[in-house]
Design a protein around this motif. Structure first.
Motif, PDB file in Angstrom:
ATOM      1  N   PRO A  33      51.486  29.577  29.380  1.00  0.00           N
ATOM      2  CA  PRO A  33      50.021  29.749  29.473  1.00  0.00           C
ATOM      3  C   PRO A  33      49.389  29.071  30.683  1.00  0.00           C
ATOM      4  CG  PRO A  33      50.661  29.225  27.238  1.00  0.00           C
ATOM      5  CD  PRO A  33      51.903  29.135  28.057  1.00  0.00           C
ATOM      6  N   SER A  34      49.774  27.834  31.002  1.00  0.00           N
ATOM      7  CA  SER A  34      49.059  27.136  32.070  1.00  0.00           C
ATOM      8  C   SER A  34      49.314  27.807  33.418  1.00  0.00           C
ATOM      9  CB  SER A  34      49.490  25.669  32.108  1.00  0.00           C
ATOM     10  OG  SER A  34      50.845  25.581  32.502  1.00  0.00           O
ATOM     11  N   ILE A  35      50.559  28.245  33.642  1.00  0.00           N
ATOM     12  CA  ILE A  35      50.867  28.897  34.922  1.00  0.00           C
ATOM     13  C   ILE A  35      50.268  30.294  34.963  1.00  0.00           C
ATOM     14  CG2 ILE A  35      52.728  29.745  36.387  1.00  0.00           C
ATOM     15  CD1 ILE A  35      54.412  27.429  35.474  1.00  0.00           C
ATOM     16  N   ARG A  36      50.381  30.999  33.843  1.00  0.00           N
ATOM     17  CA  ARG A  36      49.830  32.350  33.805  1.00  0.00           C
ATOM     18  C   ARG A  36      48.330  32.309  34.069  1.00  0.00           C
ATOM     19  NH1 ARG A  36      51.179  35.480  28.559  1.00  0.00           N
ATOM     20  NH2 ARG A  36      49.326  34.369  27.883  1.00  0.00           N
ATOM     21  N   SER A  37      47.654  31.327  33.478  1.00  0.00           N
ATOM     22  CA  SER A  37      46.210  31.266  33.690  1.00  0.00           C
ATOM     23  C   SER A  37      45.905  30.898  35.140  1.00  0.00           C
ATOM     24  CB  SER A  37      45.559  30.269  32.728  1.00  0.00           C
ATOM     25  OG  SER A  37      45.725  28.953  33.207  1.00  0.00           O
ATOM     26  N   ALA A  38      46.783  30.094  35.783  1.00  0.00           N
ATOM     27  CA  ALA A  38      46.565  29.768  37.196  1.00  0.00           C
ATOM     28  C   ALA A  38      46.662  31.035  38.043  1.00  0.00           C
ATOM     29  CB  ALA A  38      47.593  28.740  37.661  1.00  0.00           C
ATOM     30  N   TYR A  39      47.711  31.842  37.787  1.00  0.00           N
ATOM     31  CA  TYR A  39      47.833  33.106  38.519  1.00  0.00           C
ATOM     32  C   TYR A  39      46.629  33.986  38.271  1.00  0.00           C
ATOM     33  CZ  TYR A  39      52.507  32.722  40.456  1.00  0.00           C
ATOM     34  OH  TYR A  39      53.574  32.355  41.211  1.00  0.00           O
ATOM     35  N   TRP A  40      46.233  34.032  36.993  1.00  0.00           N
ATOM     36  CA  TRP A  40      45.169  34.944  36.618  1.00  0.00           C
ATOM     37  C   TRP A  40      43.865  34.578  37.324  1.00  0.00           C
ATOM     38  CZ3 TRP A  40      43.970  39.425  35.883  1.00  0.00           C
ATOM     39  CH2 TRP A  40      42.863  39.869  35.137  1.00  0.00           C
ATOM     40  N   ILE A  41      43.532  33.264  37.335  1.00  0.00           N
ATOM     41  CA  ILE A  41      42.269  32.872  37.970  1.00  0.00           C
ATOM     42  C   ILE A  41      42.370  33.046  39.496  1.00  0.00           C
ATOM     43  CG2 ILE A  41      42.727  30.370  38.162  1.00  0.00           C
ATOM     44  CD1 ILE A  41      39.759  30.019  37.333  1.00  0.00           C
ATOM     45  N   SER A  42      43.570  32.778  40.059  1.00  0.00           N
ATOM     46  CA  SER A  42      43.772  33.008  41.491  1.00  0.00           C
ATOM     47  C   SER A  42      43.548  34.472  41.841  1.00  0.00           C
ATOM     48  CB  SER A  42      45.196  32.621  41.895  1.00  0.00           C
ATOM     49  OG  SER A  42      45.230  31.301  42.340  1.00  0.00           O
ATOM     50  N   ILE A  43      44.143  35.345  41.039  1.00  0.00           N
ATOM     51  CA  ILE A  43      44.020  36.776  41.309  1.00  0.00           C
ATOM     52  C   ILE A  43      42.560  37.204  41.194  1.00  0.00           C
ATOM     53  CG2 ILE A  43      44.565  39.059  40.371  1.00  0.00           C
ATOM     54  CD1 ILE A  43      47.376  37.993  39.759  1.00  0.00           C
ATOM     55  N   ARG A  44      41.872  36.673  40.167  1.00  0.00           N
ATOM     56  CA  ARG A  44      40.482  37.081  39.971  1.00  0.00           C
ATOM     57  C   ARG A  44      39.591  36.609  41.109  1.00  0.00           C
ATOM     58  NH1 ARG A  44      39.522  34.434  34.852  1.00  0.00           N
ATOM     59  NH2 ARG A  44      37.305  34.670  35.264  1.00  0.00           N
ATOM     60  N   ILE A  45      39.786  35.348  41.523  1.00  0.00           N
ATOM     61  CA  ILE A  45      38.962  34.840  42.633  1.00  0.00           C
ATOM     62  C   ILE A  45      39.260  35.612  43.916  1.00  0.00           C
ATOM     63  CG2 ILE A  45      38.645  32.866  44.183  1.00  0.00           C
ATOM     64  CD1 ILE A  45      38.817  31.038  41.796  1.00  0.00           C
ATOM     65  N   SER A  46      40.559  35.841  44.183  1.00  0.00           N
ATOM     66  CA  SER A  46      40.928  36.555  45.400  1.00  0.00           C
ATOM     67  C   SER A  46      40.372  37.969  45.387  1.00  0.00           C
ATOM     68  CB  SER A  46      42.451  36.601  45.546  1.00  0.00           C
ATOM     69  OG  SER A  46      42.972  35.304  45.455  1.00  0.00           O
ATOM     70  N   LEU A  47      40.492  38.609  44.214  1.00  0.00           N
ATOM     71  CA  LEU A  47      40.033  39.988  44.106  1.00  0.00           C
ATOM     72  C   LEU A  47      38.514  40.060  44.251  1.00  0.00           C
ATOM     73  CD1 LEU A  47      41.673  42.493  43.735  1.00  0.00           C
ATOM     74  CD2 LEU A  47      41.078  42.506  41.309  1.00  0.00           C
ATOM     75  N   ALA A  48      37.817  39.149  43.557  1.00  0.00           N
ATOM     76  CA  ALA A  48      36.355  39.163  43.617  1.00  0.00           C
ATOM     77  C   ALA A  48      35.888  38.892  45.044  1.00  0.00           C
ATOM     78  CB  ALA A  48      35.771  38.120  42.662  1.00  0.00           C
ATOM     79  N   SER A  49      36.474  37.885  45.703  1.00  0.00           N
ATOM     80  CA  SER A  49      36.014  37.564  47.050  1.00  0.00           C
ATOM     81  C   SER A  49      36.412  38.674  48.017  1.00  0.00           C
ATOM     82  CB  SER A  49      36.549  36.210  47.504  1.00  0.00           C
ATOM     83  OG  SER A  49      37.913  36.307  47.828  1.00  0.00           O
ATOM     84  N   ALA A  50      37.560  39.337  47.774  1.00  0.00           N
ATOM     85  CA  ALA A  50      37.977  40.421  48.661  1.00  0.00           C
ATOM     86  C   ALA A  50      37.073  41.634  48.491  1.00  0.00           C
ATOM     87  CB  ALA A  50      39.430  40.807  48.380  1.00  0.00           C
TER      88      ALA A  50
END
Lengths: 263, 304, 354
Positions: B74-91
């Motif tokens: 969970p902790s790593i998956r959530s890190a990937y998930w928030i990274s992907i969301r921030i990257s996607l939103a900012s992109a």
């Protein structure tokens, strides 16, 4: 026509606001160190800090070394590829693009594992070795920009004809590269150098993970512990970036026009 | 037929200097590019491969998928998930805003100096990332930032009371936009310049309105460039750490910050899981870049 | 019987202080093919763009089919246009390109598909509907561009140097094809070109433009054989210019390099002793006697170039030099440089230049 122009002004205005507000706010904040009056106290405090002077000087040195390494690596390669091995072009281009694909933090992670003090090539065992590895790492980060700039510069001059002309006149390879090719792509090389400088001077990730006494980690440290100095540092960093980009713009005016231009 | 091939062969023979025909100098050729390839191998490819191989090994050096599987905790998956969301939103946001600004300065009928000034500024802003950028946004939208304070004193709007936090998903996304938007502008402006004036004129003579031209021709032509650049922005945000680290310390659990902590002190208590974390990053930015290149090739074919 | 379809009246166009088109008047009949011919910068493209509606005239009026369209936008004028650089939409297939005008006009799918198929067969590319423009050669792209312009059945076809970007061989075959399609559809056409050969071979009438003005409007035959101005004479075809002096304006006698030539027509506005410029086409001159050519001047052969089927000879006539072509015949030896020779021509072929 009229409506689209209004729309364009509105878009531009919104964009300008988004980009200028943080700059204005940061500048304003940096002047507030003395209670009740605007002053440059934060700047005085930052510039007077010996840690600032040491880390900044260190990062400038590393940046200059990075540029030298980058030029030595990229100019002969790009030249040779254009002249003799055009079939390798896609391979070299792909390699130069890799640093855009592999995040800096991953590259430096690899360095730490491969070149640690107990490895066959223990760069990280000594302070000097670490400095060298940092320069190498930065040269890697700058590779895409440096290669692109030099390759574009080489494209505008006709490398093959210039080389053949020099050879007919009896010039050796050192003369050809040093006195014919380099001066002609100097503008492009300098553009790449400015961009490299802008990237390297405040770089945080690699410097921090290699424990280098560089400007980037210093700024981060100040940010965690002070209030007004970070704003002053941000303005200083912005001015440096602006100066580098301005330098590229000015250089572009002196760039040679394409040799085989129509008309 | 025979005649031409003989001529061609003769020409080819004449073009090659005698030394090359003997093939003796071939190794010397490679000497010219050897430093570059040795450098790339030692300081780019091998270190990366070291991590990738390590990601598929256990402590005893045996092949395993266990590390990759552990990324699902969970902790790593959530890190990937928030990274992907921030990257996607900012992109995406950066891409749309950058496109709008680029269209405005290229086709909006604004004075020429605005275009030149915007492009210069974009060059600066796209490189103004990392620690100083974080400081700038703290001074602007932090709890004591100028905009935060002014909104409160002038309009009585307390954005922090309304739930805004600079050290959050939206705060980081907003900060990333400062380099994402200019990067989009820099890359998409040449593509908009590549829209030929004659396409608009041809569409007009065929009876199309300005809006129909944009919907049926201009935007579809720009689409691959736009989508490709959004992916580039995504990769750009995904690998960035300095801005986030200076802004939030280790408050925000994004992948690069997790990896940073792992490199620093093996917080995952498993070096090979660290390799897998790095491998995951390369995988995601790599896929984004492959699609970027694919889209770019497509648009270059059109805009030739 | 002829009916004016396109009428350009007194059009003037200025960009700031520079006037690029002035006093332009032209009536084009329905189904006529009219070329605007002139060097670059003569205003021919600007005039075409005024007809298309991309430029607004500073003064004057444009009427299409009896309707004043001066203030209409291009997309309201019911025109088709072909551009020099093809300008096919790169994101659409050939069929979608051709169907573009029909789609924006809201033509039903089935009808539009039929029309596209018809156009594809007219341009002889029936199998190419699913290809993209980048997969076509320049000549094919320009044929598709023509089909795209014609598909919505416009009232007026505008061609802006459509052949300039193509190589010589394709250019010749495509110009014949364009003319054929134009005649078949009977569509009124304006064709802009700087290539006199294109204009002469394709047009019903030619407007020769220079410095923003129409220098002469006429059939290709008139333009070539009876150029109205010195510019038209020198721009269209090769021309030899002979400088002489007027001996007797009333009977039309002039003196060129010591020879008296009787033009047998009065030279209005000239006095005895005035300088006069006369022009001759190369094909109207021969070396030595030639049936029907009544006048001759003595000269000296200054250059002979062998071009295969013809031999180009340059003859110095006083301070003038004259070029002429003679057919190569294996049995006759070519002229020799330095020989004196008489050039002969019909006095009625001499053009008096203003």
């Amino acid at each position: 026509m009229r409506a689209s122009r209004i729309w364009a002004w509105v878009t531009f205005g919104l964009g300008a606001t988004f980009f200028f507000l943080p700059l204005i706010a940061t500048f304003e904040f940096s002047l507030r160190m003395k209670r009740g009056v605007y002053s440059f106290e934060a700047y005085r405090s930052v510039i007077g800090d010996t840690r600032f002077q040491e880390t900044f000087a260190y990062s400038v040195t590393v940046a200059v070394m990075t540029i030298l390494l980058g030029v030595l690596l990229v100019v002969p390669t790009a030249y040779w590829i254009r002249l003799r091995m055009p079939h390798l072009r896609p391979v070299v281009e792909f390699v130069t693009l890799l640093p855009l694909i592999i995040p800096a933090i991953v590259i430096v992670f690899g360095y730490i594992r491969m070149y640690g003090s107990s490895s066959p090539l223990p760069f990280l065992a000594t302070r000097r070795g670490t400095d060298v590895l940092l320069v190498i790492g930065y040269a890697t980060l700058a590779l895409p920009y440096m290669y692109r700039a030099v390759d574009t510069g080489l494209r505008t001059i006709d490398v093959r004809t210039l080389t053949e002309a020099a050879q007919i006149l009896g010039a050796g390879w050192a003369t050809i590269i040093g006195r014919i090719i380099l001066p002609n792509v100097l503008i492009a090389v300098l553009s790449g150098a400015f961009l490299t400088f802008a990237i390297v001077i405040g770089e945080f990730t690699m410097a921090s993970l290699l424990n280098a006494p560089a400007f980037g980690p210093y700024m981060q440290n100040i940010g965690a512990n002070r209030a007004y100095e970070p704003a002053a540092l941000a303005i200083i960093a912005f001015v440096i970036t602006w100066a580098c980009m301005g330098g590229i713009q000015i250089l572009a005016r002196f760039a040679p026009r394409s040799a085989n231009r129509p008309n | 037929m025979t005649q031409t091939s003989i001529t061609a062969a003769l020409e080819a023979a004449q073009e090659a200097p005698p030394a090359e025909r003997r093939g003796v100098r071939l190794p010397l050729h490679w000497l010219g590019v050897a430093p570059f390839f040795i450098f790339a191998l030692m300081f780019l490819i091998l270190p990366t491969l070291y991590l990738i191989v390590g990601a598929f090994q256990n402590n005893e050096g045996e092949f395993t998928f266990a590390n990759i599987a552990e990324l699902m905790q969970p902790s790593i998956r959530s890190a990937y998930w928030i990274s992907i969301r921030i990257s996607l939103a900012s992109a995406l946001l950066g891409g749309l805003a950058g496109l709008a600004i680029a269209v405005a300065i290229v086709r909006g009928g604004l004075p020429e100096w605005i275009r030149a000034a915007t492009l210069t500024f974009s060059g600066v802003a796209s490189n103004f990332a990392g620690v100083p950028l974080a400081f700038a946004f703290i001074a602007t939208l932090g709890r004591l930032g100028l905009v935060t304070v002014l909104l409160n004193t002038w309009f009585g709007i307390n954005i922090y009371a309304l739930g805004f936090n600079l050290l959050s998903f939206w705060g980081l996304t907003l900060t990333y936009l400062f380099f994402q938007i200019p990067l989009m502008v820099l890359i998409i402006v040449p593509a908009i310049d590549g829209l030929k004036k004659e396409w608009a004129e041809a569409a007009a003579t065929l009876g199309a309105t300005q809006a129909q031209y944009w919907r049926m021709v201009a935007l579809p032509v720009l689409w691959p460039s736009f989508l490709g650049t959004v992916l580039l922005l995504f990769a750009n945000a995904f690998g960035a750490i300095a801005t986030a680290y200076a802004l939030t310390g280790s408050q925000l659990n994004i992948v690069p910050i997790l990896l940073y902590a792992q490199i620093r002190g093996d917080v995952l208590h498993n070096p090979h899981l660290g390799y897998a974390l790095a491998f995951g990053m390369i995988f995601i930015t790599g896929v984004a870049n492959i699609f970027y290149i694919w889209f770019r090739t497509r648009s270059e074919r059109w805009l030739k | 019987m002829a009916e004016t379809f396109l009428s350009i009246q007194n059009v003037r166009k200025a960009f700031g202080a520079t006037t690029v088109v002035q006093d332009f008047d032209l009536d084009v009949e329905r189904g006529e093919f009219v070329s605007f011919l002139g060097p670059s910068g003569c205003g021919k493209t600007t005039m075409l763009r005024i007809v298309a509606g991309f430029e607004e005239p500073s003064a004057g009026m444009v009427m299409i089919g009896g309707k004043d369209v001066t203030n209409l936008k291009p997309n309201q004028r019911d025109i088709g246009m072909v551009f020099q650089a093809y300008a096919l939409f790169p994101n659409l297939t050939v069929a979608q390109n051709i169907g573009f005008g029909l789609k924006v006009a809201g033509v039903p799918r089935a009808e539009s598909d039929a029309r596209v198929a018809e156009m594809l067969s007219i341009i002889k590319l029936p199998e190419f509907g699913d290809r993209y423009p980048y997969q076509l050669s320049g000549g094919q792209q320009q044929r598709v561009a023509l089909a795209r312009a014609l598909a919505p059945k416009p009232k007026l076809l505008l061609l802006d140097e459509p052949l300039s970007a193509l190589d010589a061989k394709v250019r010749v075959s495509l110009r014949e094809e364009i003319r054929l399609i134009q005649k078949k559809l009977g569509i009124t056409t304006i064709f802009v070109t700087h290539d006199q050969e294109e204009a002469l071979s394709m047009s019903d009438r030619i407007v020769v433009m220079y410095g923003g003005k129409a220098e002469q409007v006429g059939t290709p035959f008139e333009i070539y054989n009876k150029p109205a101005t010195r510019f038209v004479a020198s721009f269209v075809g090769t021309l030899n210019i002979l400088e002489g002096t007027v001996s007797d304006p009333a009977s039309g006698t002039v003196s060129i390099n010591g020879s008296e030539i009787a033009l047998k027509r009065a030279l209005d506005g000239k006095a005895a002793g005035d300088e006069i410029s006369l022009a001759l086409r190369p094909e109207a001159i021969s070396v030595g006697n030639h049936p029907g050519r009544d006048s001759s001047i003595a000269g000296e052969i200054s250059d002979v170039s062998f071009l295969g089927s013809v031999i180009r000879v340059r003859v110095g006539v006083g301070k003038n030099a004259v070029s002429l072509d003679t057919f190569n015949s294996p049995s006759t030896p070519p002229p020799v440089v330095g020989e004196t020779a008489n050039i002969t021509f019909a006095a009625s072929d001499l053009l008096v230049l203003q």
